[in-house]
Design a protein around this motif. Structure first.
Motif, mmCIF file in Angstrom:
data_model
loop_
_atom_site.group_PDB
_atom_site.id
_atom_site.type_symbol
_atom_site.label_atom_id
_atom_site.label_comp_id
_atom_site.label_asym_id
_atom_site.label_seq_id
_atom_site.Cartn_x
_atom_site.Cartn_y
_atom_site.Cartn_z
ATOM 1 N N VAL A 32 -38.327 -3.438 80.710
ATOM 2 C CA VAL A 32 -39.822 -3.950 80.516
ATOM 3 C C VAL A 32 -40.152 -3.695 79.289
ATOM 4 O O VAL A 32 -40.426 -2.600 79.021
ATOM 5 N N SER A 33 -40.292 -4.566 78.518
ATOM 6 C CA SER A 33 -40.891 -4.256 77.153
ATOM 7 C C SER A 33 -41.783 -5.232 76.467
ATOM 8 O O SER A 33 -41.856 -6.316 76.661
ATOM 9 N N GLY A 34 -43.102 -4.731 75.607
ATOM 10 C CA GLY A 34 -43.763 -5.698 74.784
ATOM 11 C C GLY A 34 -45.034 -6.329 75.529
ATOM 12 O O GLY A 34 -45.570 -6.825 74.729
ATOM 13 N N LEU A 35 -44.828 -6.187 76.678
ATOM 14 C CA LEU A 35 -45.639 -7.139 77.543
ATOM 15 C C LEU A 35 -47.362 -6.661 77.377
ATOM 16 O O LEU A 35 -47.535 -5.370 77.409
ATOM 17 N N MET A 36 -48.204 -7.350 77.640
ATOM 18 C CA MET A 36 -49.493 -6.919 78.232
ATOM 19 C C MET A 36 -49.677 -7.272 79.585
ATOM 20 O O MET A 36 -49.663 -8.630 80.058
ATOM 21 N N ASP A 86 -43.165 0.056 74.865
ATOM 22 C CA ASP A 86 -44.252 -1.009 74.277
ATOM 23 C C ASP A 86 -45.229 -1.779 75.157
ATOM 24 O O ASP A 86 -45.546 -2.813 74.761
ATOM 25 N N VAL A 87 -45.508 -1.351 76.347
ATOM 26 C CA VAL A 87 -46.306 -2.190 77.153
ATOM 27 C C VAL A 87 -47.740 -1.684 77.077
ATOM 28 O O VAL A 87 -48.041 -0.623 76.928
ATOM 29 N N ILE A 88 -48.584 -2.781 77.100
ATOM 30 C CA ILE A 88 -49.957 -2.654 77.076
ATOM 31 C C ILE A 88 -50.479 -2.775 78.467
ATOM 32 O O ILE A 88 -50.473 -3.905 78.918
ATOM 33 N N LEU A 100 -49.051 1.916 76.143
ATOM 34 C CA LEU A 100 -50.546 2.058 75.879
ATOM 35 C C LEU A 100 -51.364 1.620 77.019
ATOM 36 O O LEU A 100 -51.023 0.695 77.789
ATOM 37 N N THR A 101 -52.591 2.474 77.004
ATOM 38 C CA THR A 101 -53.659 1.897 78.047
ATOM 39 C C THR A 101 -54.693 1.257 76.982
ATOM 40 O O THR A 101 -55.200 1.918 76.460
#
Length: 213
Positions: free
Chosen positions: A157-161, A182-184, A209-210
């Motif tokens: 799971v990567s890059g998503l918001m 790299d998930v926000i 990140l949060t």
């Protein structure tokens, strides 16, 4: 641990064939319910040996979809997978989710797009159905999440918001070779932490990140 996850990522990268969600009838108008067309696409791609199902710019309204082995969902920047506001469109076990998988291998959700749980509308409908006696209180107690993978191996799971979740947006149970990067995560009143993992092995969570950050 990192080596095992790297091998899993190499396997996922090997899913070379790309398919467009719109080619299976998915509509990005934010109104059409796309559950059936997206699920048919996933089932077809898995049966063909694997590949990537790509969502381009737009809002794709959908109920719960089941991810199958060797399939990657690619949610491009500007694309949003948004949960249906109807509680009856939410499926999955042990927890309902926008995207769920059980016992699958080499699965992924990537891209710079958004998974939106539509929590306010969904929880309002759930409360209404419970009050009317159409939904058992025990079912209502388990609010839907965004991603729920159980007994899966080789997960990326990567890059998503991840936003507007009705519960902790990522729930991983007994998964192996799990990479989340790299998930926000955008907190909501219903979801204040980014992920839950239970009895998982060879897990790598990096650069997440949060918001606000």
């Amino acid at each position: 641990m990192l080596c095992a996850c790297a091998l899993a990522l190499m396997s996922l990268t090997a899913m070379a064939k790309d398919y467009q969600a719109v080619a299976f009838g998915a509509k990005s108008d934010g109104v059409t319910l796309n559950t059936r067309s997206i699920q048919q696409a996933i089932d077809y791609i898995s049966a063909q040996g694997g590949g990537r199902l790509i969502f381009y710019v737009g809002r794709y309204l959908t109920g719960s979809i089941e991810l199958k082995s060797n399939v990657a969902l690619v949610v491009q920047e500007g694309a949003v997978l948004i949960a249906s506001p109807s509680v009856y469109d939410q499926k999955g076990a042990p927890r309902r989710a926008l995207v769920y998988a059980n016992g699958q291998q080499n699965i992924a959700i990537t891209g710079k797009g958004v998974l939106d749980g539509n929590a306010q509308a969904l929880m309002a409908d759930q409360a209404a159905q419970t009050q009317r006696g159409y939904l058992a209180a025990s079912d209502a107690a388990k609010a839907p999440t965004l991603i729920a993978f159980t007994d899966c191996t080789g997960v990326q799971v990567s890059g998503l918001m991840l936003q507007h979740a009705a519960y902790t947006p990522q729930v991983y149970t007994r998964c192996a070779d799990l990479s989340v990067s790299d998930v926000i995560f955008v907190p909501s009143p219903q979801a204040t932490q980014a992920a839950e993992t239970e009895q998982c092995s060879r897990v790598a969570m990096t650069n997440n990140l949060t918001y606000p950050y």
